[in-house]
Design a protein around this motif. Structure first.
Motif, PDB file in Angstrom:
ATOM      1  N   UNK A  24       2.037   5.256   2.147  1.00 21.20           N
ATOM      2  CA  UNK A  24       2.605   4.185   2.969  1.00 21.20           C
ATOM      3  C   UNK A  24       1.600   3.064   3.212  1.00 21.20           C
ATOM      4  N   UNK A  25       0.328   3.417   3.298  1.00 18.56           N
ATOM      5  CA  UNK A  25      -0.711   2.403   3.491  1.00 18.56           C
ATOM      6  C   UNK A  25      -0.838   1.459   2.305  1.00 18.56           C
ATOM      7  N   UNK A  26      -0.325   1.857   1.133  1.00 22.48           N
ATOM      8  CA  UNK A  26      -0.405   1.001  -0.053  1.00 22.48           C
ATOM      9  C   UNK A  26       0.735  -0.007  -0.105  1.00 22.48           C
ATOM     10  N   UNK A  27       1.749   0.180   0.723  1.00 22.24           N
ATOM     11  CA  UNK A  27       2.925  -0.688   0.701  1.00 22.24           C
ATOM     12  C   UNK A  27       2.693  -1.974   1.481  1.00 22.24           C
ATOM     13  N   UNK A  28       3.399  -3.040   1.086  1.00 21.80           N
ATOM     14  CA  UNK A  28       3.401  -4.239   1.932  1.00 21.80           C
ATOM     15  C   UNK A  28       3.958  -3.881   3.319  1.00 21.80           C
TER      16      UNK A  28
END
Length: 81
Positions: A24-28
């Motif tokens: 989730x931290x990689x998502x915009x």
């Protein structure tokens, strides 16, 4: 005394939760928020669409793409076969 299976299950669940957080931290930010609102806070897609000023179909598309990305990520990490 809990059996070792319960301990293993708890550890696996914690590791999986950590992997999902890392994904989730990689998502915009918007995609991350929409995913969390739907699957953590259990908001319906109409509510999410209204909050962001987008159509429900667009919310569904974002969620579908995010689920596919999550599946790919978890497969690469060895969680999903």
């Amino acid at each position: 005394i809990p059996g070792t299976e319960q301990i293993d299950d708890q550890l696996n669940a914690k590791e999986l939760a950590k992997a999902i957080r890392l994904f989730l931290d990689t998502l915009p930010e918007r995609e991350q928020d929409i995913f969390l609102q739907r699957y953590f806070f259990v908001d319906d897609t109409d509510t999410i669409a209204e909050r962001y000023g987008i159509r429900r179909t667009h919310v569904n598309l974002i969620l579908s793409r995010t689920r596919m990305q999550l599946k790919t990520y978890l497969t690469q990490e060895g969680y999903y076969l």
